[in-house]
Scaffold this active site. Structure first.
Site, PDB file in Angstrom:
ATOM      1  CD  GLU A 143     -11.048  10.557  52.987  1.00  0.00           C
ATOM      2  OE1 GLU A 143     -10.710  11.752  53.151  1.00  0.00           O
ATOM      3  OE2 GLU A 143     -11.894  10.193  52.164  1.00  0.00           O
ATOM      4  CD  GLU A 195     -15.002  -2.825  63.013  1.00  0.00           C
ATOM      5  OE1 GLU A 195     -15.802  -3.293  63.837  1.00  0.00           O
ATOM      6  OE2 GLU A 195     -14.486  -3.476  62.096  1.00  0.00           O
TER       7      GLU A 195
END
Ligand SMILES: Cc1cc2nc3c(=O)[nH]c(=O)nc-3n(C[C@H](O)[C@H](O)[C@H](O)COP(=O)(O)OP(=O)(O)OC[C@H]3O[C@@H](n4cnc5c(N)ncnc54)[C@H](O)[C@@H]3O)c2cc1C
Length: 385
Positions: A126, A364
């Site tokens: 986010e 990641e």
């Protein structure tokens, strides 16, 4: 673990041929059109490439971790966009269901993800929750037989073309951190879900990434992955632990390809009356690339085997992602250097790889987050911490 050595060898040879004969010739088209041609997507679906990691009972190939990373090393020896097109289905966009989905959720979605009929995606990040993912604010409030989702996700790979979103949202606003987070599977057609325009990026043309917005997005309670609230972050970490080994393998393929391109150039390019490949300072760059590629490959294969044996790979998976992504960046830099000025010119292709692989060190888990994780786990295991 390789289940059938001979059969897998034949599969890998076929994949290598497909990459060289069908994907590599399309690289320029993909870069210029910023899309993977539909014909290629269909070919990849026909070849079962969307279902590598999905269990056989749901129509996938049910690859072991070792098989998956070996396939990834082959598939990634071309523009990143091709493997990114199938990559959410063979990784983060299906793995939450594979790991923790209810039988009904698996039955409903996995066969269609495996066939490529649906494209999956994984929506964790986010605007205010990147490395600190447990700070996420997207809410999921229970309302009878439904949950109502509100919030914004950013940087979501394949969001502009995804049919299915694995969404991490907070079901318990009273709980801070990981405890109040739950995972949902949300279909694109759900009212209240929308995606933003694809970002303009540094590289990876053909791999669309955008925001995902939830505005009073009402999903059935049956969309809660695993049917249990509050364990969504644990599910996300299961997904990411496997994906870190997978992504490390996906860093090795581009490094192999870049070194190959650099050597082909160095053998034909002449300066001072000789091939630049014959200069020992150029050979040092070739040697450093080859050494690091070998080290990353050995590390990733060993970690994949450890995972297949059921061992805890939290530490080595992080080491794999950190080392392989940094290795790929160093290889890209040296290979551009071997090309000299031509390395900076788009027609020679190597600059596209240079831009494409920069992302590996960012997503990641950034390299810094992996360094912290590796140090924390190493200190804890030492007994001195
Ligand atoms: C093209 C692209 C595709 C992506 N795809 C997906 C996707 O499909 N799904 C998804 O959920 N997310 C996705 N991401 C998001 C990606 O995982 C995040 O960008 C990444 O986790 C970093 O978060 P951030 O960008 O907010 O950076 P920040 O967390 O703000 O980091 C900024 C800098 O601070 C450093 N930093 C942060 N915390 C620490 C710390 N504690 N100690 C030391 N250094 C620190 C970082 O290493 C970095 O250098 C994607 C991102 C991109 C760019």
């Amino acid at each position: 673990m390789i289940r059938d050595t001979e059969g897998f060898g034949i599969f890998l040879a076929g994949l290598r041929k497909f990459v060289r004969e069908e994907l590599v010739p399309q690289e320029k088209t993909v870069m210029e059109s910023d899309a993977v041609p539909e014909k290629i997507v269909r070919q990849m679906a026909d070849n079962g490439m969307f279902g590598y990691s999905i269990p056989e009972q749901y129509g996938g190939a049910g690859m072991t971790t070792e098989e998956l990373v070996m396939a990834a090393i082959e598939l990634s020896q071309c523009s990143v966009a091709f493997r990114a097109r199938v990559g959410t289905n063979t990784g983060i966009g299906s793995e939450a269901l594979v790991a923790d989905g209810t039988p009904a959720q698996k039955e409903k979605y996995l066969p269609r993800l495996a066939s490529g009929e649906l494209t999956g995606s994984f929506a964790l990040t986010e605007p205010d929750a990147g490395s600190d993912a447990t700070a996420l604010k997207t809410s999921a409030v229970r309302d009878g037989d439904h949950y109502v989702l509100n919030g914004t996700k950013c940087f979501i790979t394949n969001a502009p073309i995804a049919d299915l979103f694995t969404v991490m949202a907070r079901t318990d606003p009273a709980q801070r951190g990981a405890a109040g987070i739950s995972a949902f599977i949300v279909e694109r057609a759900t009212p209240g879900l929308s995606t933003g325009a694809p970002y303009r990026k540094m590289g990876q043309e053909g791999s669309p990434v955008s925001e995902v917005h939830f505005e009073n997005c009402r999903v059935l309670a049956a969309s809660l992955i695993g049917g249990v609230e509050g364990v969504g972050f644990r599910t996300a970490m299961k997904v990411l632990n496997k994906q870190r080994i997978h992504l490390a393998a996906l860093c090795i393929g581009p490094a192999i390809r870049m070194l190959d391109e650099a050597m082909r150039f160095a053998i034909t390019r002449r300066q001072f009356g000789q091939r630049v490949a014959d200069f020992q300072l150029v050979q040092a760059m070739i040697a450093d690339c080859q050494t690091e590629i070998h080290a990353a490959r050995a590390l990733v294969l060993e970690t994949a085997r450890q995972r297949d044996r059921g061992e805890d790979v939290s530490l080595p998976a992080s080491i794999c992602k950190y080392f392989a992504s940094e290795m790929c960046g160093r290889v890209a830099d040296r290979c551009v250097q071997i090309f000299g000025g031509y390395g900076y010119i788009a027609d020679f292709g190597i600059e596209r790889f240079y831009r494409d692989v920069r992302l590996f060190r960012l997503y990641e888990g950034t390299s810094q987050i992996h360094q912290l994780n590796i140090a924390k786990r190493t200190l804890a295991a030492s007994g001195y911490a």
